[in-house]
Write a protein that holds these residues in place. Structure first.
Motif, short mmCIF file in Angstrom:
data_model
loop_
_atom_site.label_atom_id
_atom_site.label_comp_id
_atom_site.label_asym_id
_atom_site.label_seq_id
_atom_site.Cartn_x
_atom_site.Cartn_y
_atom_site.Cartn_z
N ARG A 158 72.53 14.71 37.23
CA ARG A 158 71.64 14.09 36.65
C ARG A 158 71.22 15.04 35.49
O ARG A 158 71.00 16.04 35.49
N LEU A 159 71.39 14.30 34.06
CA LEU A 159 71.17 15.15 33.02
C LEU A 159 69.49 15.38 32.83
O LEU A 159 69.10 16.11 31.85
N ASP A 160 68.94 14.60 33.29
CA ASP A 160 67.27 14.42 33.28
C ASP A 160 66.71 14.74 34.76
O ASP A 160 66.07 14.01 35.06
N PRO A 209 65.57 23.64 36.04
CA PRO A 209 65.88 23.13 34.54
C PRO A 209 65.41 24.18 33.63
O PRO A 209 64.35 24.83 33.70
N PRO A 266 70.16 19.76 28.40
CA PRO A 266 71.00 18.83 29.32
C PRO A 266 72.56 19.35 29.44
O PRO A 266 73.22 19.35 30.02
N THR A 269 72.64 21.81 32.06
CA THR A 269 72.78 21.03 33.39
C THR A 269 74.18 20.48 33.73
O THR A 269 74.62 20.67 34.76
#
Length: 343
Positions: A158-160, A209, A266, A269
């Motif tokens: 998941r980039l968020d 993050p 992102p 990530t």
């Protein structure tokens, strides 16, 4: 950097496809760029003469890319994707094309065993540091096209991700990664098995993050550094594939200065997910003591890799020299020598 040799090498390579012998990635553009970057111009064409004998022809297109979402990850459209980016880079500045496509391609960072993003990272470094020429723009287009054709997400990425202020740091998260039990097949089959690994979903989402672009940059430096040290403990498990746990985040780190800082978090990530996935599907459950490797300066380390000649050894040396420059940790300089012993 001998720019004339680089452009000539690119012209020779751009008559070949991004893959050969089924699903092997064409390492030619990345390797010659690394050799030239570190002053080994005399060995480039000799290395390339031998390597070109293995490569396949440039794939032919079927039809123009119209719905790019539908065509992502379709290797049968590789020729179409190469033609698509060739047109885009003729019509728009390379920074604009990269800025449009980086967030579209980033979720599929596993593409081509991460070689899509790795090839883009080498191409972007050339354009940023040495300037554009038609051959260098073609190389970026072929790199982006390859990434698009082989676009493949890491399971669970998941980039968020939701905020996890209590999550582990990257070093701790890497140390806690689970492993797949079934080690048969290639990376595509192995990545799919991650979906069924207990604890994988939490592991891939584990690190805190990045809150700022500067956090993201520091996180990528840490990720590359730790992955290089982990190669010394786990490289015996799969000497070639574990190189990508280092070179994939290195490619992302090299691309940061050419993309919107809003994309840096992102990007970290996605890079984390790539290193974590490669580690989980190829590294053994337990490491071994670091091997004995002859010490040397960064220049000596790369020269040994160039003499060895294997593309992965050369590219790993190129990456760990960046890690050494960023951290000053001389331990990482042993990784290419160890890879040379194993490969």
């Amino acid at each position: 950097m001998d720019h004339d040799i680089l452009d000539e090498a690119y012209r020779r390579l751009h008559r070949t496809g991004p893959e050969f012998e089924g699903w092997l990635s064409n390492h030619g553009p990345m390797t010659v760029e690394a050799l030239l970057r570190h002053g080994h111009h005399r060995s480039v064409h000799r290395w390339l003469d031998d390597y070109l004998r293995r490569l396949d022809e440039l794939p032919r297109g079927l039809r123009p890319i119209e719905d790019w979402r539908e065509a992502l990850g379709d290797p049968k459209r590789a020729g179409d994707w190469l033609a698509h980016f060739d047109r885009e880079l003729r019509d728009s500045p390379w920074q604009e094309v990269l800025g449009t496509w980086w967030p579209r391609l980033l979720p599929g960072i596993a593409a081509g065993a991460t070689h899509g993003v790795i090839r883009v990272g080498h191409a972007v470094r050339v354009l940023r540091e040495d300037g554009p020429t038609p051959d260098r723009l073609t190389e970026l287009g072929q790199a982006l096209g390859y990434w698009a054709a082989r676009w493949q997400p890491v399971p669970g990425l998941r980039l968020d991700p939701p905020p996890r202020p209590d999550g582990p740091d990257i070093v701790t998260a890497l140390a806690g990664l689970p492993r797949i039990a079934d080690r048969s097949g290639g990376i595509r089959e192995r990545l799919e098995r991650l979906r069924d690994v207990p604890g994988w979903e939490g592991a891939v989402a584990a690190p805190r993050p990045a809150r700022t672009p500067a956090d993201a940059e520091r996180g990528l430096v840490t990720l590359v550094h730790r992955a290089a040290l982990d190669y010394l403990r786990f490289g015996h498990g799969q000497a070639v594939m574990l190189v990508h746990a280092v070179t994939a985040p290195t490619a992302v780190l090299r691309t940061l200065p050419s993309i919107d800082p809003a994309l840096w978090a992102p990007s970290l990530t996605a890079a984390w997910s790539a290193t974590a996935a490669v580690t989980a599907v190829y590294a053994p459950p337990t490491g071994t003591p670091p091997p004995a490797v002859a010490p040397g300066t960064p220049e000596e380390v790369f020269a040994r890799a160039a003499r060895h000649g294997d593309a992965h050894v050369v590219k790993l040396a190129d990456a760990v020299l960046d890690a050494h420059a960023a951290t000053g940790d001389e331990r990482v300089l042993a990784a290419p020598g160890y890879a040379g012993q194993l490969i």
